[in-house]
Design a protein around this motif. Structure first.
Motif, PDB file in Angstrom:
ATOM      1  N   GLU A 183     -16.747  25.679  13.473  1.00  0.00           N
ATOM      2  CA  GLU A 183     -15.813  25.487  14.587  1.00  0.00           C
ATOM      3  C   GLU A 183     -15.367  26.824  15.173  1.00  0.00           C
ATOM      4  O   GLU A 183     -15.221  26.962  16.396  1.00  0.00           O
ATOM      5  CB  GLU A 183     -14.605  24.671  14.128  1.00  0.00           C
ATOM      6  N   LEU A 211     -15.128  24.743   9.109  1.00  0.00           N
ATOM      7  CA  LEU A 211     -14.217  25.602   9.854  1.00  0.00           C
ATOM      8  C   LEU A 211     -14.938  26.826  10.401  1.00  0.00           C
ATOM      9  O   LEU A 211     -14.657  27.272  11.525  1.00  0.00           O
ATOM     10  CB  LEU A 211     -13.040  26.020   8.967  1.00  0.00           C
ATOM     11  N   THR A 230     -11.049  17.042  19.088  1.00  0.00           N
ATOM     12  CA  THR A 230     -10.658  16.689  17.721  1.00  0.00           C
ATOM     13  C   THR A 230      -9.650  15.547  17.719  1.00  0.00           C
ATOM     14  O   THR A 230      -9.787  14.571  16.965  1.00  0.00           O
ATOM     15  CB  THR A 230     -10.065  17.921  17.014  1.00  0.00           C
ATOM     16  N   TYR A 273      -8.808  22.151  11.885  1.00  0.00           N
ATOM     17  CA  TYR A 273      -9.763  22.322  12.986  1.00  0.00           C
ATOM     18  C   TYR A 273      -9.089  22.985  14.181  1.00  0.00           C
ATOM     19  O   TYR A 273      -9.631  23.926  14.782  1.00  0.00           O
ATOM     20  CB  TYR A 273     -10.344  20.965  13.401  1.00  0.00           C
ATOM     21  N   SER A 275     -20.095  20.515  11.458  1.00  0.00           N
ATOM     22  CA  SER A 275     -18.677  20.234  11.722  1.00  0.00           C
ATOM     23  C   SER A 275     -18.448  19.098  12.705  1.00  0.00           C
ATOM     24  O   SER A 275     -17.304  18.692  12.913  1.00  0.00           O
ATOM     25  CB  SER A 275     -18.000  21.492  12.268  1.00  0.00           C
TER      26      SER A 275
END
Length: 241
Positions: free
Chosen positions: A15, A12, A76, A93, A67
């Protein structure tokens, strides 16, 4: 904190930073460098397109092994549809991508507040009178669906187990630049609901009213891209096992 939680926090974090960088490239390219030559150099449409694409290339090399380097809710969702990404991680995400993008937009809002002022629209995506070229809602929707589908086809194919892994970020970033060259005059080039949300939150008004389209169309495009890859045969968990 257990091992699984630690790994998820790293993902995370990657991201967040990657989406922050991508939206920084959008804001910096569109709000500063795109300006007329007599202002900050005037890089124009190509400058914006390549700033965004190169930011993804660099962040993908930096965080791809952490990630997967999505930096985009439509990516995603497209990878989830391609069975390359677990269902349990989709919402975390997307939340972090939106937060990272919005943080970048707020940074540039602060910078521009201490400069010549905010350019109209704050690089927000729009249709009708808010489209760069005055394109209708339907035209913008078709554009966003098409370019996002093509983008996902490249992502899924380039990250296939049979593709050369070292070149995947380059292929993905170049494709993103190409799609921006196509879409900037029509929709402002979203392909990314987090990017659209970030600039809409800062701009407010019409940008928030039209934001729905820049969630719906890229997600539809991502699902179409994944469907095409299922037909071609580049999807499936076995590609990444």
């Amino acid at each position: 904190m257990n091992w699984r939680s630690s790994v998820m926090l790293r993902k995370l974090g990657a991201e967040f930073v990657g989406t922050f960088a991508l939206v920084s490239a959008v804001c910096g390219g569109a709000l500063v460098s795109y300006a007329p030559v007599e202002w900050y150099g005037g890089s124009g449409l190509l400058g914006v397109a390549f700033a965004v694409g190169l930011s993804v290339v660099c962040m993908a090399y930096a965080f791809g092994n952490v990630s997967g380097a999505h930096f985009n809710p439509s990516v995603t969702i497209g990878l989830w549809a391609a069975k390359r990404f677990p269902t349990s991680d989709v919402i975390p995400y997307i939340i972090v991508q939106v937060i990272g993008g919005t943080a970048a937009a707020l940074v540039f809002w602060t910078i521009l507040a201490h400069g010549p002022g905010d350019p109209p629209g704050f690089a927000s995506n729009g249709y009708g009178e808010h489209s760069n070229g005055g394109f209708s809602e339907i035209a913008v929707a078709i554009t966003e669906i098409t370019v996002t589908a093509l983008f996902l086809i490249v992502i899924i194919g380039a990250t296939s187990k049979k593709a050369p892994a070292a070149l995947a970020p380059l292929a993905i970033g170049l494709m993103l630049s190409c799609m921006h060259i196509i879409a900037i005059p029509i929709s402002g080039a979203s392909l990314n609901p987090a990017r659209s949300t970030a600039t809409a939150v800062v701009n407010g008004g019409w940008a928030l009213d039209q934001l729905w389209l820049f969630w719906l169309a890229p997600i539809v495009g991502a699902l179409i891209g994944a469907a095409v890859c299922w037909i071609i045969g580049t999807c499936g968990r076995e590609e990444t096992d």
